[in-house]
Motif scaffolding. Structure first.
Motif, short mmCIF file in Angstrom:
data_model
loop_
_atom_site.label_atom_id
_atom_site.label_comp_id
_atom_site.label_asym_id
_atom_site.label_seq_id
_atom_site.Cartn_x
_atom_site.Cartn_y
_atom_site.Cartn_z
N UNK A 10 -13.00 -68.97 -43.40
CA UNK A 10 -12.30 -70.16 -43.88
C UNK A 10 -11.19 -70.64 -42.96
N UNK A 11 -10.61 -69.73 -42.18
CA UNK A 11 -9.45 -70.09 -41.36
C UNK A 11 -9.77 -70.25 -39.88
N UNK A 12 -10.41 -69.23 -39.29
CA UNK A 12 -10.51 -69.18 -37.83
C UNK A 12 -11.89 -68.68 -37.42
N UNK A 148 -1.85 -70.55 -37.40
CA UNK A 148 -1.62 -71.76 -38.21
C UNK A 148 -1.58 -71.39 -39.69
N UNK A 149 -2.60 -70.66 -40.11
CA UNK A 149 -2.66 -70.24 -41.51
C UNK A 149 -1.48 -69.34 -41.85
N UNK A 150 -1.09 -68.49 -40.89
CA UNK A 150 0.06 -67.60 -41.12
C UNK A 150 1.33 -68.42 -41.31
N UNK A 205 -3.65 -81.72 -33.05
CA UNK A 205 -3.73 -81.73 -34.52
C UNK A 205 -2.38 -81.92 -35.19
N UNK A 206 -1.30 -81.58 -34.48
CA UNK A 206 0.02 -81.65 -35.08
C UNK A 206 0.35 -80.49 -36.00
N UNK A 207 -0.56 -79.51 -36.12
CA UNK A 207 -0.30 -78.35 -36.99
C UNK A 207 0.69 -77.40 -36.33
N UNK A 243 -6.44 -63.81 -42.76
CA UNK A 243 -6.18 -64.67 -41.61
C UNK A 243 -6.97 -64.25 -40.37
N UNK A 244 -7.78 -63.17 -40.47
CA UNK A 244 -8.35 -62.53 -39.29
C UNK A 244 -9.88 -62.66 -39.25
N UNK A 245 -10.40 -62.97 -38.06
CA UNK A 245 -11.83 -62.89 -37.77
C UNK A 245 -12.03 -61.74 -36.80
#
Length: 295
Positions: A10-12, A148-150, A205-207, A243-245
């Motif tokens: 979902x995140x990375x 980013x998610x972190x 992206x501005x994130x 948050x990890x792949x």
């Protein structure tokens, strides 16, 4: 063939199909890969049986190369690869396994710590591209954490606290965590600390994301013990499993990641009996994240 990108988590992380790195890329293929990097931060390309020259040619579609100089303790005479490629292996220049107590191997164990490539340089790296030429029978995975998610998961108070903080990064700090402290004066000069913002904003992206690494030794203006406790807490937060792949390598995989949006680390394998031959090209960043002063 049309470029297809399929998310892995979902995140990375995402898998890419429709790219053959042995041939030149069309402009629309380059654009698709860059868009995939902006969104997923880590891209996996399977079955890329490339030469060093082909890897370099593919990489230069995305910017100027950062040369593999000043990031290790390997002497020039002992290099196995051209300086356009970083040697992420446990092999010497004659392709023999490094001895367990070899100084180069001890230094390279720092790759098992969470880090961002070249955050120890005044201009940190943009992308890294790691090609699996030879993999062990078990272990040796690489894990990627989405910064980013972190950042998004921080509470408002912590977001306000980290917003303007500046950290000092150096290979001296990360290797010191492992007890690798015997450095020559020349190495100490080469690895002198640089300053980086703790919060970065992606230019496309501005994130916002956290710019964390085991290379961080302190926060400017903070007592060192307090800074290190704070950074350790942030790294623990940022590397939570959601948050990890974790990438399980296949031979001839090439994985490309954005150092501005991720941290990563290598996992152990039987280095005394098996070879792991990985070759990394690195795309240089555009500018420092903060003005440099004497650290």
């Amino acid at each position: 063939m049309t470029v297809r990108i399929r998310p892995l988590t979902p995140h990375v992380g995402a898998e890419v199909e429709g790219i053959d790195m042995r041939r030149p890329l069309a402009p629309d293929e380059v654009a698709a890969i860059e868009a995939g990097m902006d969104r997923h931060a880590v891209l996996v390309f399977h079955d890329q049986d490339v030469t060093d020259e082909q890897q370099v040619a593919f990489s230069t579609n995305f910017g100027a190369l950062e040369l593999a100089i000043g990031g290790n303790v390997t002497k020039d005479a002992d290099r196995r690869l051209d300086v356009k490629l970083a040697d992420i292996s446990n092999l010497d220049r004659d392709n023999r396994l490094l001895e367990r107590d070899d100084r180069r191997r001890m230094f390279n164990l720092g790759n098992r710590l969470w880090h961002s490539d070249s955050s120890f340089r005044a201009v940190p790296a943009k992308y890294s591209l790691l090609s699996a030429r030879r993999i062990p029978s078990a272990g040796g995975n690489t894990e990627f954490a989405d910064m980013r998610a972190a950042y998004d998961a921080l509470d408002d108070r912590t977001k306000a606290e980290v917003e303007d903080l500046v950290c000092e990064h150096s290979l001296i700090f990360s290797r010191g965590l492992l007890g690798f402290t015997e450095l020559s004066e020349e190495e100490k000069r080469t690895f002198r600390p640089v300053r980086q913002r703790l919060v970065r904003t992606h230019p496309v992206t501005g994130r916002k994301s956290l710019f964390l690494s085991s290379h961080i030794g302190t926060i400017v203006g903070w007592p060192v013990p307090e800074a290190r406790c704070f950074i350790r807490d942030l790294i623990e937060h940022a590397t939570r499993r959601e948050f990890v792949y974790a990438h399980v390598w296949r031979q001839h995989d090439l994985v490309m990641w954005d150092n501005r949006q991720t941290m990563h680390r290598a996992r152990p394998f039987d280095e005394t009996r098996e070879a792991r031959d990985m070759r990394r090209t690195t795309i240089a960043g555009d500018a420092p994240t903060v003005a440099q002063e004497a650290a």
